[in-house]
Scaffold this motif. Structure first.
Motif, PDB file in Angstrom:
ATOM      1  N   ARG A 256     -20.490  15.601 -35.817  1.00 48.12           N
ATOM      2  CA  ARG A 256     -20.953  16.624 -34.890  1.00 48.12           C
ATOM      3  C   ARG A 256     -19.917  16.748 -33.786  1.00 48.12           C
ATOM      4  O   ARG A 256     -19.584  15.758 -33.120  1.00 48.12           O
ATOM      5  CB  ARG A 256     -22.307  16.239 -34.311  1.00 48.12           C
ATOM      6  N   VAL A 257     -19.384  17.955 -33.592  1.00 48.89           N
ATOM      7  CA  VAL A 257     -18.273  18.156 -32.669  1.00 48.89           C
ATOM      8  C   VAL A 257     -18.604  19.277 -31.694  1.00 48.89           C
ATOM      9  O   VAL A 257     -19.557  20.043 -31.895  1.00 48.89           O
ATOM     10  CB  VAL A 257     -16.965  18.492 -33.439  1.00 48.89           C
ATOM     11  N   LYS A 258     -17.788  19.344 -30.642  1.00 48.45           N
ATOM     12  CA  LYS A 258     -17.908  20.391 -29.638  1.00 48.45           C
ATOM     13  C   LYS A 258     -16.601  21.164 -29.605  1.00 48.45           C
ATOM     14  O   LYS A 258     -15.555  20.635 -29.218  1.00 48.45           O
ATOM     15  CB  LYS A 258     -18.212  19.783 -28.272  1.00 48.45           C
ATOM     16  N   VAL A 259     -16.635  22.420 -30.028  1.00 47.95           N
ATOM     17  CA  VAL A 259     -15.446  23.256 -30.138  1.00 47.95           C
ATOM     18  C   VAL A 259     -15.166  23.923 -28.801  1.00 47.95           C
ATOM     19  O   VAL A 259     -16.074  24.463 -28.153  1.00 47.95           O
ATOM     20  CB  VAL A 259     -15.623  24.306 -31.250  1.00 47.95           C
ATOM     21  N   ASP A 260     -13.926  23.894 -28.388  1.00 49.18           N
ATOM     22  CA  ASP A 260     -13.495  24.524 -27.138  1.00 49.18           C
ATOM     23  C   ASP A 260     -13.655  26.035 -27.239  1.00 49.18           C
ATOM     24  O   ASP A 260     -13.136  26.676 -28.155  1.00 49.18           O
ATOM     25  CB  ASP A 260     -12.039  24.152 -26.856  1.00 49.18           C
ATOM     26  N   GLN A 261     -14.389  26.628 -26.299  1.00 49.38           N
ATOM     27  CA  GLN A 261     -14.649  28.058 -26.324  1.00 49.38           C
ATOM     28  C   GLN A 261     -13.416  28.894 -25.979  1.00 49.38           C
ATOM     29  O   GLN A 261     -13.360  30.082 -26.297  1.00 49.38           O
ATOM     30  CB  GLN A 261     -15.778  28.401 -25.351  1.00 49.38           C
TER      31      GLN A 261
ATOM     32  N   PRO B 205     -13.511  39.611 -22.856  1.00 46.97           N
ATOM     33  CA  PRO B 205     -12.767  39.841 -24.105  1.00 46.97           C
ATOM     34  C   PRO B 205     -13.666  39.680 -25.324  1.00 46.97           C
ATOM     35  O   PRO B 205     -14.717  39.040 -25.281  1.00 46.97           O
ATOM     36  CB  PRO B 205     -11.679  38.768 -24.066  1.00 46.97           C
ATOM     37  N   ILE B 206     -13.231  40.250 -26.412  1.00 48.19           N
ATOM     38  CA  ILE B 206     -13.946  40.093 -27.677  1.00 48.19           C
ATOM     39  C   ILE B 206     -13.803  38.651 -28.151  1.00 48.19           C
ATOM     40  O   ILE B 206     -12.797  37.981 -27.885  1.00 48.19           O
ATOM     41  CB  ILE B 206     -13.375  41.056 -28.733  1.00 48.19           C
ATOM     42  N   ASP B 207     -14.839  38.159 -28.845  1.00 43.75           N
ATOM     43  CA  ASP B 207     -14.740  36.821 -29.426  1.00 43.75           C
ATOM     44  C   ASP B 207     -13.524  36.741 -30.343  1.00 43.75           C
ATOM     45  O   ASP B 207     -13.331  37.616 -31.203  1.00 43.75           O
ATOM     46  CB  ASP B 207     -16.007  36.492 -30.223  1.00 43.75           C
ATOM     47  N   PHE B 208     -12.738  35.672 -30.152  1.00 39.81           N
ATOM     48  CA  PHE B 208     -11.583  35.522 -31.034  1.00 39.81           C
ATOM     49  C   PHE B 208     -11.865  34.540 -32.165  1.00 39.81           C
ATOM     50  O   PHE B 208     -10.983  34.255 -32.967  1.00 39.81           O
ATOM     51  CB  PHE B 208     -10.337  35.098 -30.242  1.00 39.81           C
ATOM     52  N   PHE B 209     -13.087  33.997 -32.221  1.00 39.85           N
ATOM     53  CA  PHE B 209     -13.525  33.296 -33.436  1.00 39.85           C
ATOM     54  C   PHE B 209     -15.028  33.527 -33.591  1.00 39.85           C
ATOM     55  O   PHE B 209     -15.765  33.630 -32.608  1.00 39.85           O
ATOM     56  CB  PHE B 209     -13.186  31.807 -33.383  1.00 39.85           C
ATOM     57  N   SER B 210     -15.447  33.633 -34.827  1.00 41.05           N
ATOM     58  CA  SER B 210     -16.839  33.966 -35.134  1.00 41.05           C
ATOM     59  C   SER B 210     -17.692  32.706 -35.118  1.00 41.05           C
ATOM     60  O   SER B 210     -17.280  31.654 -35.617  1.00 41.05           O
ATOM     61  CB  SER B 210     -16.942  34.621 -36.517  1.00 41.05           C
ATOM     62  N   ARG B 211     -18.880  32.847 -34.552  1.00 40.20           N
ATOM     63  CA  ARG B 211     -19.804  31.721 -34.541  1.00 40.20           C
ATOM     64  C   ARG B 211     -20.712  31.821 -35.766  1.00 40.20           C
ATOM     65  O   ARG B 211     -21.886  32.168 -35.694  1.00 40.20           O
ATOM     66  CB  ARG B 211     -20.639  31.721 -33.251  1.00 40.20           C
TER      67      ARG B 211
ATOM     68  N   THR C   1     -10.696  17.655 -36.338  1.00 37.87           N
ATOM     69  CA  THR C   1      -9.735  17.924 -37.404  1.00 37.87           C
ATOM     70  C   THR C   1      -8.507  18.693 -36.937  1.00 37.87           C
ATOM     71  O   THR C   1      -7.510  18.749 -37.654  1.00 37.87           O
ATOM     72  CB  THR C   1     -10.417  18.717 -38.518  1.00 37.87           C
ATOM     73  N   GLY C   2      -8.569  19.316 -35.760  1.00 34.80           N
ATOM     74  CA  GLY C   2      -7.425  20.062 -35.251  1.00 34.80           C
ATOM     75  C   GLY C   2      -7.288  21.462 -35.807  1.00 34.80           C
ATOM     76  O   GLY C   2      -6.327  22.166 -35.454  1.00 34.80           O
ATOM     77  N   VAL C   3      -8.203  21.930 -36.660  1.00 35.21           N
ATOM     78  CA  VAL C   3      -8.100  23.283 -37.201  1.00 35.21           C
ATOM     79  C   VAL C   3      -8.646  24.275 -36.182  1.00 35.21           C
ATOM     80  O   VAL C   3      -9.454  23.929 -35.314  1.00 35.21           O
ATOM     81  CB  VAL C   3      -8.872  23.401 -38.535  1.00 35.21           C
ATOM     82  N   LYS C   4      -8.190  25.512 -36.298  1.00 33.72           N
ATOM     83  CA  LYS C   4      -8.594  26.574 -35.388  1.00 33.72           C
ATOM     84  C   LYS C   4      -9.529  27.532 -36.102  1.00 33.72           C
ATOM     85  O   LYS C   4      -9.212  28.032 -37.187  1.00 33.72           O
ATOM     86  CB  LYS C   4      -7.374  27.322 -34.858  1.00 33.72           C
ATOM     87  N   LEU C   5     -10.679  27.788 -35.475  1.00 29.96           N
ATOM     88  CA  LEU C   5     -11.646  28.706 -36.058  1.00 29.96           C
ATOM     89  C   LEU C   5     -11.149  30.136 -35.911  1.00 29.96           C
ATOM     90  O   LEU C   5     -10.455  30.476 -34.936  1.00 29.96           O
ATOM     91  CB  LEU C   5     -13.012  28.551 -35.389  1.00 29.96           C
ATOM     92  N   HIS C   6     -11.481  31.008 -36.849  1.00 24.21           N
ATOM     93  CA  HIS C   6     -10.981  32.376 -36.858  1.00 24.21           C
ATOM     94  C   HIS C   6     -12.124  33.371 -36.728  1.00 24.21           C
ATOM     95  O   HIS C   6     -13.305  33.009 -36.829  1.00 24.21           O
ATOM     96  CB  HIS C   6     -10.193  32.650 -38.149  1.00 24.21           C
TER      97      HIS C   6
END
Length: 874
Positions: free
Chosen positions: A588-593, A837-843, A601-606
């Motif tokens: 369970r992680v907390k992704v930087d908004q 701004p528009i979301d730059f990654f989808s939730r 894991t270091g991956v970036k959400l798109h």
């Protein structure tokens, strides 16, 4: 026999009874108003909680009573109290009754809550006719007797505890019935084991009384009365069969094992013969019992009534007798059979399905999170009671047979339905026959929904029947009526994970390869989650814990995953995973908004964009809701709503000039910060937003309802009349002349227009150009075009319920919020505006490749905005 009783709250009443026996006091005594401790014989036993009484000597305690307040007034002997009470009772006793005997009462049974006078019941009343026979030696007493009477063995007569109540015997004296309302003791022993088995009949009689009351009070002209009603009641109260049953087709179908495949039950050649058999049974019953149509209709109405009551109150006891009456009378109501199957399948079986070990897990196993940690609320409840296989079998065998008989009878007479299939499925699941249940579902042509499949899927996965579970999953996908939810997908994926199907060295699944999936390993996990992401947006934290525990159980020990208890939440772990250190990452992680980077894991959400199919789904959803709105409010015909939306979409696709890149929600901007006394629909705010958008390189289109284009209209904030000023009329005219204003006709919701405008292709204006703004442009927002300028949260929009996946993705892609100081008429203190701004990654559920090429899956948790469940199988 002189008896009485007192309580602290009734002492004043007792003194009034002794000193001033008025008519009111006598009436209260006759009704049995004293609801405390009984007293009799030569001594009164005061309550033990009296501190003043406990300090007195034995001689004093035996001869006088001191009130709790410590006043020794009214120090009377118990004999004097009894004499005074007898004097009162003698005035109210009917003439000819013998005097009470002053002897110690014989302890028989307890009536702590006296009922109404039973001697006043009328034998001629039909309602009391049904109740009266429940009192005799042939049947059990009504339910209120069981609530009022307690076994004598449970009471210690010498005890001084306040909850202990001495007992009395009526000694066959009818005067007690008249004065105290004490009912006669039933001849049946209420507390024997055999009588507990007869509680089902008591419930049946209780429902019969309720139905009889409503029948008697009804104003129907054709009512069953008199001797005809007596005969019907006598039959309904009879537990033994009245006439023999002749249903050879039913016996043959049951003997042939028809439950394994419901479609084989229905034989068209036997259907008409069986219908004739049912009709013959009805005629035979009416002839044997000498009943008419009206009496038969009364029985039919009662059986339907009691079936509904059993379903409403979750009582399965009377089902046996109800179904017996249905077979005897030839009553074949389809709705009644559906109700009885529902009652049997939900309340009779399946409540205590045994585990492999024969016992349910203990509560310590649940809290501690051992090897077999349950993850559902049903498992947690089952942990409180350990039930053996034999106990479950004995308890549910009757329910199994009854469901089979009712469902087979239904399918012989009617076509098989989802209800009959579902009832059989639940019965087979409770038996643990997963393969038979799967055969039943795959061989049926009846349209079934998700609720019918999920119990079978869970049982097959629990029993390790992976191939059968995969075949059932594909059947569910091919059924249009099955709409998957997050729990169904989590159930499948977690069940496969528990058996190690996603490990690199897992044996192949034959059915998975036949259906085009990777036979096993991480590739199979990626394919299943990819299908899940096309329909599901997010999961709950409970589902995340279920997935984590399944991966912990099925993964190799070197993965380091440890199961989490049911009452323990999945802990946050943002520690960076070392590449190659473990084959399984589940955390369970907390992704930087701000960056959208996963700390584990270091991956970036798109950002996931709308597909053409999803855009068309949104447009069609707007059409559907617009037509529904017109139907509900009656503004215009259904055809007009469809025509106006099609005209708007055609106008967008055929207009010349520059394409629109920003759609402005006119009412939302016009009413922004105008919720005060003199607030208004402010065109100056709309003009301010338009000029700000043009400065950022956007081409805006304003959409407003028709009423705001009039010179005078009623505002929505304070319901006042507003007159447009000259400056506001000038802004309105400029927008109209420049082609940047679209007016929505009355009776149509403007929301549907700016939603459609944001996904329209604008074919002529775009000329196949891509309007999306790439990253790196400092003057414009990156992302798709056009965007929607509104502060409407659209969280509870009806379109979100109609098309949840496209609507959620549309909201992330195109909606931009704004912020500025509100205008007062045409003036503002600070002419500055801010746009979010528009979301730059989808939730939503998404997979992204890491540096090693493995896919990292992120599941957003519904309870939080920035918390995700991260899974990566190397």
């Amino acid at each position: 026999m002189a008896i009485g009783y007192y309580a602290p709250k009734s002492r004043s009443l007792l003194k009034r009874c002794i000193h001033r026996p008025s008519s009111r006091v006598r009436a209260e005594v006759c009704r049995g108003r004293f609801d405390g401790r009984w007293f009799s014989g030569s001594r009164v036993s005061p309550p033990p909680e009296d501190p003043f009484y406990s300090n007195r000597s034995t001689e004093t305690r035996s001869s006088q009573y001191v009130s709790p307040r410590g006043h020794p007034g009214d120090q009377r002997s118990s004999r004097g109290l009894l004499d005074a009470l007898d004097n009162v009772l003698s005035k109210t006793r009917p003439s000819g009754k013998r005097e009470f005997e002053r002897t110690s009462p014989k302890i028989n049974y307890i009536n702590p809550f006296p009922t109404r006078n039973t001697a006043a019941r009328s034998n001629s009343d039909h309602r009391d006719f049904a109740k009266g026979n429940a009192f005799d030696s042939q049947t059990s007493p009504p339910p209120h007797y069981i609530n009022q009477l307690r076994p004598v063995s449970a009471i210690n007569q010498s005890s001084n505890f306040p909850n202990d109540r001495p007992t009395v015997s009526r000694d066959d004296d009818p005067a007690l019935d008249d004065i105290f309302g004490i009912p006669s003791r039933p001849s049946v022993d209420l507390f024997t084991e055999s009588n507990n088995e007869n509680s089902d009949y008591i419930e049946y009689i209780e429902f019969l009384n309720e139905y009889l009351d409503s029948h008697t009070k009804s104003n129907r002209k054709k009512k069953v009365e008199g001797e005809a009603l007596d005969a019907v009641l006598a039959y309904l109260k009879q537990q033994e069969p009245a006439i023999p049953l002749e249903y050879p087709e039913l016996d043959e179908a049951l003997a042939s094992g028809s439950i394994a495949a419901s479609d084989s039950v229905v034989d068209k050649n036997h259907a008409s013969a069986f219908a004739s058999r049912v009709e013959n049974q009805q005629n035979k019953f009416m002839e044997r019992m000498e009943f008419g149509e009206r009496q038969h209709s009364f029985i039919k109405g009662f059986l339907c009534f009691i079936g509904g009551r059993c379903a409403r109150h979750a009582k399965h006891g009377p089902v046996n007798l109800i179904w017996q009456k249905c077979l005897e009378t030839g009553i074949a109501e389809q709705g009644l059979m559906h109700t009885l199957m529902h009652v049997c399948s939900t309340n009779w079986i399946g409540k205590k399905r045994p585990t492999k070990s024969g016992k349910a897990p203990s509560i310590l196993d649940v809290l501690g999170g051992g090897e077999t940690t349950p993850d559902t609320s049903a498992d947690l409840l089952a942990a409180d009671v350990a039930v053996s296989n034999e106990d479950c079998k004995e308890e549910s065998v009757n329910g199994h047979e009854k469901i089979d008989e009712i469902a087979t009878f239904h399918d012989l007479l009617f076509e098989p339905t989802e209800q009959t299939i579902h009832s059989r499925v639940r019965m087979l699941v409770s038996r643990g026959e997963g393969t038979a249940a799967e055969r039943l579902l795959t061989g049926s042509n009846v349209t079934l929904h998700l609720r019918v499949f999920t119990p079978v899927l869970a049982l097959l996965l629990e029993q390790g029947e992976i191939d059968s579970a995969f075949a059932l999953y594909k059947r569910m996908q091919d059924t249009d009526a099955v709409l998957f939810d997050s729990d169904a997908y989590v159930q499948l994926i977690a069940g496969l994970a528990e058996h190690g199907c996603f490990n690199a060295n897992a044996p192949p699944i034959e059915r998975a390869a036949q259906f085009g999936y990777t036979p096993s390993g991480p590739g199979l996990f990626d394919e299943l989650v990819s299908e899940m992401s096309e329909e599901i947006l997010e999961i709950s934290s409970t589902a995340a814990r279920r997935l984590y525990n399944a991966l912990a159980k099925g993964s190799p020990k070197e993965s380091g995953l440890k199961p989490v208890g049911t009452l323990e939440s999945l802990k946050m772990d943002n520690t960076r995973a070392v590449p190659g250190d473990s084959a399984v990452v589940a955390s369970r992680v907390k992704v930087d908004q701000q960056t959208g980077i996963c700390p584990k894991t270091g991956v970036k959400l798109h950002l996931k964009h709308l597909t053409e199919h999803q855009k068309e789904s949104l447009i069609q959803g707007c059409r559907t809701l617009a037509l529904e709105q017109q139907t509900n409010y009656g503004h215009s015909s259904r055809r007009k709503a469809d025509e106006m939306l099609d005209n708007f979409l055609e106008w967008l696709n055929t207009r010349q000039g520059e394409p629109f890149t920003a759609i402005v929600d006119g009412p939302n901007v016009g009413y922004y910060m105008q919720n005060y006394d003199h607030g208004r629909f402010n065109y100056h705010q709309i003009d301010f937003v338009i000029r700000s958008l043009e400065a950022k390189g956007e081409n805006p289109l304003v959409i407003v309802p028709h009423k705001y284009t009039r010179n005078i209209f009623t505002t929505s904030t304070n319901s006042r009349k507003q007159v447009l000023t000259r400056s506001e009329q000038k802004i309105l005219n400029d927008l109209t002349n420049s082609g940047r204003l679209y007016v929505v006709q009355p009776g149509l919701l403007d929301d549907y227009y700016w939603i459609i405008a944001s996904v329209a292709e604008q074919k002529e204006a775009c000329a196949e150009r891509n309007l999306a703004v790439p990253l790196g442009d400092p003057t414009r927002w990156p992302g798709v075009r056009p965007v929607v300028i509104t502060n409407d949260q659209v969280r509870d929009h009806k379109l979100g319920m109609l098309e949840p996946m496209p609507f959620k993705r549309w909201n992330s892609n195109v909606v931009i919020n704004y912020n500025f100081a509100g205008f007062v008429y045409d003036r503002c203190n600070h002419y500055e505006i801010g746009f979010s701004p528009i979301d730059f990654f989808s939730r939503e559920i998404q997979g992204n490749s890491n540096e090693q090429g493995a896919i990292v899956w992120h599941f957003p948790l519904s309870e939080s905005v920035d918390e995700w469940f991260c899974v990566c199988l190397q």
